[in-house]
Design an enzyme around this catalytic site. Structure first.
Site, PDB file in Angstrom:
ATOM      1  N   THR A 133       0.436   4.749  -7.161  1.00  0.00           N
ATOM      2  CA  THR A 133       1.674   4.860  -7.923  1.00  0.00           C
ATOM      3  C   THR A 133       2.370   6.193  -7.675  1.00  0.00           C
ATOM      4  O   THR A 133       1.717   7.192  -7.342  1.00  0.00           O
ATOM      5  CB  THR A 133       1.359   4.730  -9.429  1.00  0.00           C
ATOM      6  OG1 THR A 133       2.503   5.067 -10.197  1.00  0.00           O
ATOM      7  CG2 THR A 133       0.233   5.675  -9.840  1.00  0.00           C
ATOM      8  N   ASP A 134       3.688   6.218  -7.889  1.00  0.00           N
ATOM      9  CA  ASP A 134       4.420   7.483  -7.795  1.00  0.00           C
ATOM     10  C   ASP A 134       4.121   8.401  -8.970  1.00  0.00           C
ATOM     11  O   ASP A 134       4.434   9.599  -8.942  1.00  0.00           O
ATOM     12  CB  ASP A 134       5.935   7.233  -7.691  1.00  0.00           C
ATOM     13  CG  ASP A 134       6.514   6.455  -8.858  1.00  0.00           C
ATOM     14  OD1 ASP A 134       5.764   6.068  -9.776  1.00  0.00           O
ATOM     15  OD2 ASP A 134       7.742   6.213  -8.853  1.00  0.00           O
ATOM     16  N   GLU A 135       3.507   7.883 -10.022  1.00  0.00           N
ATOM     17  CA  GLU A 135       3.247   8.694 -11.208  1.00  0.00           C
ATOM     18  C   GLU A 135       2.237   9.807 -10.956  1.00  0.00           C
ATOM     19  O   GLU A 135       2.140  10.754 -11.748  1.00  0.00           O
ATOM     20  CB  GLU A 135       2.806   7.788 -12.359  1.00  0.00           C
ATOM     21  CG  GLU A 135       3.921   6.842 -12.787  1.00  0.00           C
ATOM     22  CD  GLU A 135       3.531   5.921 -13.922  1.00  0.00           C
ATOM     23  OE1 GLU A 135       3.058   6.424 -14.956  1.00  0.00           O
ATOM     24  OE2 GLU A 135       3.715   4.699 -13.781  1.00  0.00           O
ATOM     25  N   TYR A 158      -3.545   7.664 -17.351  1.00  0.00           N
ATOM     26  CA  TYR A 158      -3.360   6.669 -16.296  1.00  0.00           C
ATOM     27  C   TYR A 158      -3.083   7.329 -14.954  1.00  0.00           C
ATOM     28  O   TYR A 158      -3.778   7.072 -13.963  1.00  0.00           O
ATOM     29  CB  TYR A 158      -2.215   5.717 -16.653  1.00  0.00           C
ATOM     30  CG  TYR A 158      -1.676   4.967 -15.455  1.00  0.00           C
ATOM     31  CD1 TYR A 158      -2.500   4.140 -14.692  1.00  0.00           C
ATOM     32  CD2 TYR A 158      -0.342   5.109 -15.055  1.00  0.00           C
ATOM     33  CE1 TYR A 158      -2.010   3.464 -13.577  1.00  0.00           C
ATOM     34  CE2 TYR A 158       0.147   4.426 -13.945  1.00  0.00           C
ATOM     35  CZ  TYR A 158      -0.686   3.611 -13.213  1.00  0.00           C
ATOM     36  OH  TYR A 158      -0.214   2.952 -12.104  1.00  0.00           O
ATOM     37  N   LYS A 162      -5.366   7.520 -11.419  1.00  0.00           N
ATOM     38  CA  LYS A 162      -4.897   7.060 -10.109  1.00  0.00           C
ATOM     39  C   LYS A 162      -4.895   8.201  -9.097  1.00  0.00           C
ATOM     40  O   LYS A 162      -5.216   7.987  -7.917  1.00  0.00           O
ATOM     41  CB  LYS A 162      -3.500   6.443 -10.231  1.00  0.00           C
ATOM     42  CG  LYS A 162      -3.468   5.107 -10.951  1.00  0.00           C
ATOM     43  CD  LYS A 162      -4.284   4.028 -10.234  1.00  0.00           C
ATOM     44  CE  LYS A 162      -3.652   3.610  -8.920  1.00  0.00           C
ATOM     45  NZ  LYS A 162      -4.416   2.494  -8.280  1.00  0.00           N
TER      46      LYS A 162
END
Length: 350
Positions: A133-135, A158, A162
């Site tokens: 993810t870009d997060e 989260y 990741k």
């Protein structure tokens, strides 16, 4: 190719499975533990295909992963299985550590065991594609975009889980020679998305005449990527991406949460005019802790190297998504009937 897809009963995973079988003619083993957000109904159109198989298993179980790889003998692993809801990670971070970190570790170790005894021709073509993810990059201000070299700065349990899994994949590539590729994507939307995510929440609450919750002032910005475009990008990276590389995947489609919600309300006004104006249902609610202000993806690398570009721009996919939910009440009502609520707002990936 024979591909093992983890998390193939989820929103993005099922889109990958459907596209791999229908558009690429790959063979797929869908490995999923069938947690709350998984739904085998997402795969109804391919479940009878001879190239599709399903096995229920938990990626945390390393011994089971070794057995499955030895039995199926895949040419590649596409690792999409993950806990992906930021609010749930705040409420219960331990599950995210187990699935996203320990699960990825177990799968990497199983891949090592598999490759140790695999024939030379399998070793030469095998790759472990980790979907992220870009997060992991944190939060942007008003300017700039995430590139593949942006430093990691996760701000939620989260995104931290990741980020940790990304680092494990890179380490197993460097230290143990596991042939890896990674992708980091922006927010996805489209058919079959679990009803606690933002866009389905707005559609279903508008349909029911219920309050539409929006965090804070609604000015947080996301880059929205249509799920079928993402599935195409993932398969392209699996097939042609350079080993050891990371590719960012974005929709070139930034908008604030409140603008997105208002656009959905306008579309719903046209499609279900009896309850218009749906925007009157919007209610700003207390912001969640550590809410990242803005995400934006620079997808230059995948576009220039692999020729992929998003085909769905602006609000083009939004109306099709709304139509899908309006036409598939049986799908989402079954999920809501199991006790899931549209009171929570999901702004993350799957």
């Amino acid at each position: 190719m024979k591909i093992l897809v983890t998390g193939g009963a989820g929103f993005i995973g099922s889109a990958v499975v459907r596209r791999a079988i229908k558009c690429r003619e790959h063979s797929i083993l869908n490995l999923d533990s069938l947690t709350y957000a998984a739904n085998l109904d997402n795969l109804a159109e391919v479940e009878s295909d001879a190239r599709y198989q399903f096995v229920q298993a938990d990626i945390v179980d390393e011994k089971r992963m070794v057995e499955i790889l030895a039995d199926y003998k895949p040419d590649a692993i596409m690792h999409l299985a993950a806990e992906s809801h930021v609010d749930r990670s705040i409420d219960g971070p331990g599950t995210f550590v187990q699935t996203n970190i320990i699960g990825t570790y177990s799968l990497l170790q199983a891949a090592r065991v598999y490759l140790e005894t695999a024939p030379a021709e399998v070793k030469s073509r095998f790759r472990f594609h980790h979907v992220s993810t870009d997060e992991v990059y944190g939060s942007l201000g008003a300017e700039g975009s995430f590139t593949e070299t942006t430093p990691y700065a996760p701000r939620s349990p989260y995104s931290a889980s990741k980020a940790a899994s990304d680092m494990l994949v890179r380490a197993w590539g460097e230290t143990f020679g596991v042939p890896i590729v990674l992708t980091n994507c922006s927010n996805n939307y489209g058919p079959y998305q679990f009803p606690e995510k933002l866009i389905p929440v707005v559609i279903l609450n508008a349909l029911a005449g219920r309050t539409i919750p929006v965090y804070g002032d609604g000015k947080n910005i996301r880059d929205w990527l249509y799920v079928d475009d993402h599935a195409e990008a993932l398969l392209t990276v699996l097939e042609r991406g350079r080993l050891g590389e990371t590719y960012n995947i974005g929709g070139d489609n930034e908008m604030s949460n409140i603008d997105l919600v208002r656009e959905i309300c306008l579309i719903m006004d046209r499609k279900r005019p009896g309850a218009a104006p749906h925007a009157s249902l919007i209610e700003f609610v207390t912001d969640r802790p550590g809410h990242d202000f803005r995400y934006a993806i620079d997808a230059t690398k995948i576009k220039s190297e692999l020729g992929w570009t998003p085909t769905v721009k602006g609000f083009e996919g939004l109306e099709a998504t709304i139509d899908w939910y309006l036409d598939h009440e049986e799908w989402w009502s079954k999920i809501l009937g199991r006790g899931h609520s549209t009171d929570r707002i999901g702004l993350s990936k799957g």
